[in-house]
Structure formats: C-alpha cells, structure tokens
Design an enzyme around this catalytic site. Structure first.
Site, PDB file in Angstrom:
ATOM      1  N   GLU A 279      28.860  36.017  39.988  1.00 21.09           N
ATOM      2  CA  GLU A 279      29.652  34.785  39.891  1.00 21.09           C
ATOM      3  C   GLU A 279      30.061  34.507  38.447  1.00 21.09           C
ATOM      4  OE1 GLU A 279      30.815  33.126  42.533  1.00 21.09           O
ATOM      5  OE2 GLU A 279      29.838  34.726  43.660  1.00 21.09           O
ATOM      6  N   TRP A 282      32.864  36.892  37.699  1.00 23.70           N
ATOM      7  CA  TRP A 282      34.114  36.447  38.333  1.00 23.70           C
ATOM      8  C   TRP A 282      34.785  35.369  37.486  1.00 23.70           C
ATOM      9  CZ3 TRP A 282      37.472  38.144  41.661  1.00 23.70           C
ATOM     10  CH2 TRP A 282      37.100  38.992  42.694  1.00 23.70           C
ATOM     11  N   TRP A 311      57.131  31.497  54.085  1.00 27.16           N
ATOM     12  CA  TRP A 311      56.124  30.491  54.429  1.00 27.16           C
ATOM     13  C   TRP A 311      56.692  29.492  55.434  1.00 27.16           C
ATOM     14  CZ3 TRP A 311      51.610  31.940  52.501  1.00 27.16           C
ATOM     15  CH2 TRP A 311      51.562  32.615  51.279  1.00 27.16           C
ATOM     16  N   ASN A 346      31.251  27.242  47.627  1.00 26.79           N
ATOM     17  CA  ASN A 346      32.172  28.362  47.392  1.00 26.79           C
ATOM     18  C   ASN A 346      32.542  29.105  48.668  1.00 26.79           C
ATOM     19  OD1 ASN A 346      33.649  30.100  45.477  1.00 26.79           O
ATOM     20  ND2 ASN A 346      32.229  31.672  46.187  1.00 26.79           N
ATOM     21  N   TRP A 364      50.103  29.058  49.312  1.00 28.96           N
ATOM     22  CA  TRP A 364      48.820  28.819  48.658  1.00 28.96           C
ATOM     23  C   TRP A 364      48.903  27.791  47.538  1.00 28.96           C
ATOM     24  CZ3 TRP A 364      48.652  29.973  43.437  1.00 28.96           C
ATOM     25  CH2 TRP A 364      49.655  30.815  42.949  1.00 28.96           C
ATOM     26  N   TRP A 387      42.494  30.962  44.619  1.00 31.95           N
ATOM     27  CA  TRP A 387      43.547  30.814  45.618  1.00 31.95           C
ATOM     28  C   TRP A 387      44.386  32.079  45.748  1.00 31.95           C
ATOM     29  CZ3 TRP A 387      44.621  27.734  49.565  1.00 31.95           C
ATOM     30  CH2 TRP A 387      43.879  26.558  49.677  1.00 31.95           C
TER      31      TRP A 387
END
Length: 481
Positions: A279, A282, A311, A346, A364, A387
C-alpha cells in the site's frame, strides 16, 4: 543572521519535515512560518468540507507545537492561488524574509503557483529552496532501463524494493528550540463559520502526536493480522492513517522507518507484512505517475483510446450511486459510509468505482470528483490513480479487464452482512442468506422494506461495458495517425 520563512502546505507537522528542517539548520537564523488557506481554490478542486475542517483543526495543533520551539505560524485566508502569490510576496517584504523554504506539490495548478512565486521572489533577491518531502524517494531516481518513468506498478514496485533494500529513508528530527522569536502581535488563526469541526474526532483525532499514536497502535496491534483482515470492512483492520498522510500530518518516510526498526527490514521480504508495504508503494507509484505525466492532473488518462469510449452517463444512475440506492447492498452501504464519515474502506472504493464505471457505464471522472468532494483523506494523486486503475484505463498491469461483482464481493468480504446492516439499517431484518440479494427475499416474503430493486442487471451491464471498451480501442487503433 537571516530570516527564513517556512511555507506550510500539505505538510502540517514538525517531525521529519524536510523544508522545516532545512529552514532551521542555522541556530542563529530567525524562522517564521506561514499557512495560506484558499477556500475558493479548494472548492474548485472539490476539496471536501470535512477535509477543510480537518485542515483548520490541525493548523491549531501545529501552531501550538511550533510555539514550543519559539517559531510563529502566521495564517492568512485569501480566495485562490493567484491571490496567495500576491500575499506571499507582500508577506516576505513586510517581514524582511531572506529565504523561502517549502515542500513540493505536484498537481498542475500548484506547480504553476510555485513557479510564479519563485520567479517573483527571486527578482527580489530572496532565496527559494524546495524539497521532495511527500515521497519516499526522489522521483528522478526511479526510472526504467531506458531512463523513462514506469507506467506499470509491478515493475515500479520491483525497483522501489531493490532501492529501499539498500537505502533506508532518512527522517529528520524535530528542530531544536529557537533562540530568537518575536511573539508580539501574533496573528490568530481565523475560522470561517462553515469550517468548524464536523468530522468524527474519535476516528480522526487532531494533531501529529495523535497520528503517531495511530501508527504505533497499528504496528503493535493490527499489522500482524493485516494480511487477513484488511479486506473486511467490518473488522477495523486498517491503519486509518490516510487523512494524516494526505495533509502531511505524518511522514510516509517515518511510517516506513518505524516499521524497519520494529522488524529490522524484514517487511521487504516477509509476506506477512507485504500487503502494508504494498500500500505504501502504491501511494508512491501514484505520486510518481502524477509527477512524470502532468496530463493526469488535467483529467486525462494514460491511454488515448479512452477518449473514444461512449459513456452513457445516465444521470439517474449516477444519483442512485451517489445516494446509495442502487439495489446492490455492498455498494450502497459503502456510499453511505462515505457520506457519513468522509472515509471509505479501500476494498469498497474498488467495488463502488468498478460498479459506477463498468456496470453503469458512467465516466470515471464523475466518480473521481464525487469522492474528492466527500473524502476527509482526499488526495488528488491517489484518488485519480485509483479511479483510473478501477476504470482499467490507467496503470493496471494485468492483461485482462477487472470487473468486480458486487454480490460476490460482499459474500466474501462481508459474509454475515455486518457492514451492510450497519450502514443500511432497513436491511437488518433480512436473513443473512439473502443479505447480498435482499430484493429476492423481499419478493419471496412479500415484506415491505424501503430498499430499491437493483437498477441494472449485473451480467448484461458488464457485457455492454466490455463491448464499449472493445469498440473504443478498435476505433482508436484504426484511426490513429
């Protein structure tokens, strides 16, 4: 003797603060500090009210800690970054500042602001010193064999771990108490009426000392079970440090250093602690992406074909998602958690993001902005990166497209429905074997419950999404130059 100005931004701490440490290196220099709030700019960037309240309360704590060191923290509220430049220029002149110290921010508007103020102050002979403080490693040191930045996490992680195995991050101590300090006419921190405490202080206590307590509690009582418990939202198995990291109330280097001291570097190879290290890496990865690919801070993706996605952006679906009324309990409970406490587990962030993009076929960017507007830990690099990963148009290393099945996810990670029932109390009467698909039970039992029918068919919506992505890629590849 010089007068040094420490310009606080997203680094509200006194321990392991690179800019503050360097500003205080000389014992004879006078050091003063400044924080400039920009409510209009924050609104433009979708900063949540909870996060703004958290900023103000932590500024009070920071001001008290700095005074113990004979360092004054001045405060000023203006509208946006442009006006903050003018005020900082005025402030440096008024206080006869010789050197400005600050830690870098990496978003586009923030970088533009820093460039302009650097140009303006340099013309006045003021020394400007900026630092990479919000990272484990200087981004210039992490490149692939061709000298290019990484786009895929797997390869980035491998390089980071090799680097950290040889280079333990250095943490700077709290500066020594200053000799010189003019405490006359100290400005008090002013609070706009809308930004008093409106977050849960039991979950997010105020101040750097509390953040360090949280970290040490996590390492003492939670990290051994982190691998097992981290994906279960009802178990409180995470560190809950993200609000503090997002504002620099605690240093990411300090988090890693304390872990190294506790386990003597074993976390780098010990699978028991790998998820927590993962984590941290990341987080580092998303910051390095933002630095190396500036278009990310302008709502662009790493892949150009994404612009060709058709979309649907159904406003009713979007509102159902925001309000936690999709008919998929784990999605709805997660969205209620976000609205109520300004934080989301998360695993739930991945589930809700996947559902919005890959089942509702909504861009998104709508989800990204909505999350930022409600999160107490809103962090542009991490939110944007998450995202884009969830939308499969970012840094995911897999060759396939992940689509989270909400019901299966909740069956695995909230089997008894404990989390669902906490945030969706209307479902408390639903038997556990139906909690992941309550509408089926409602029909069978003919029971009247205030809970909606699923707004989409999961399998059909998934197939529609996969087809749209396939068409977008195909169209782009046929028509690109």
């Amino acid at each position: 003797m010089n007068k040094n100005l420490m310009w606080f931004r997203n680094d509200l701490r006194i321990h392991d603060n690179t800019a503050l440490h360097n500003a205080c290196l000389s014992n004879i220099d006078e050091v003063i500090c400044l924080f400039i709030s920009t409510p209009k700019q924050w609104k433009k960037h979708f900063v949540s009210v909870k996060k703004i309240s958290f900023i103000y309360q932590n500024l009070i704590s920071l001001k008290k800690e700095l005074l113990k060191l004979n360092i004054i923290l001045y405060y000023y509220e203006c509208t946006d970054f442009l006006s903050s430049i003018e005020y900082l220029f005025y402030f440096c002149g008024k206080h006869k500042v010789n050197s400005l110290f600050y830690n870098y921010q990496y978003e586009s508007n923030e970088k533009d602001r820093d460039y302009l103020i650097t140009q303006k102050l340099s013309m006045q002979g003021i020394s400007i010193k900026g630092f990479h403080d919000n990272l484990l490693i200087n981004p210039n040191k992490i490149k692939n064999k061709n000298g290019q930045p990484y786009k895929k996490f797997y390869f980035f992680k491998h390089t980071i771990i090799n680097y950290l195995s040889e280079n333990v991050p250095i943490c700077f101590p709290i500066p020594k108490k200053r000799i010189l300090c003019n405490k006359n006419n100290i400005d008090r921190i002013y609070f706009s009426k809308n930004f008093h405490i409106n977050f849960n202080q039991n979950l997010f206590p105020i101040g750097e000392k509390e953040a360090i307590k949280k970290l040490k509690f996590f390492y003492t009582y939670k990290i051994e079970d982190y691998l097992v418990k981290r994906n279960f939202p009802s178990l409180n198995g995470t560190s809950m440090l993200s609000p503090y990291l997002s504002l620099g109330i605690i240093s990411i280097r300090y988090c890693l250093q304390i872990l190294f001291k506790k386990y003597k570097k074993k976390p780098l190879i010990d699978t028991l602690h790998t998820p927590w290290i993962n984590e941290i890496i990341w987080r580092e990865f998303y910051y390095h992406l933002l630095i190396n690919f500036p278009m990310l801070s302008k709502s662009q993706s790493l892949f150009k074909w994404e612009k060709k996605i058709n979309w649907s952006n159904n406003i009713n679906y979007l509102n159902s998602w925001k309000n936690g009324e999709t008919g998929f309990p784990i999605v709805d409970a997660a969205m209620k958690q976000l609205y109520q406490i300004g934080w989301m587990h998360n695993r739930l962030r991945m589930i809700t993001a996947s559902f919005l993009v890959k089942n509702l076929l909504i861009n998104w960017r709508y989800g990204e902005k909505y999350f930022m507007s409600h999160l107490i830990d809103g962090d542009y690099a991490l939110n944007n990166g998450g995202w884009q990963w969830s939308a499969s148009i970012g840094s995911d290393s897999t060759s396939y497209i992940r689509v989270f099945h909400p019901s299966r996810q909740s069956e695995i990670f909230d089997k008894s429905g404990a989390f669902i029932k906490k945030y969706l109390p209307s479902l408390k009467i639903v038997p556990n074997n139906y909690i992941h698909n309550p509408y089926e039970w409602i029909i069978k039992s003919k029971c009247q419950i205030d809970y909606p029918k699923p707004i989409v068919n999961y399998q059909n919506s998934k197939q529609k999404f996969l087809l749209e992505y396939k068409l977008a890629k195909s169209f782009y590849n046929k028509n690109k130059d």
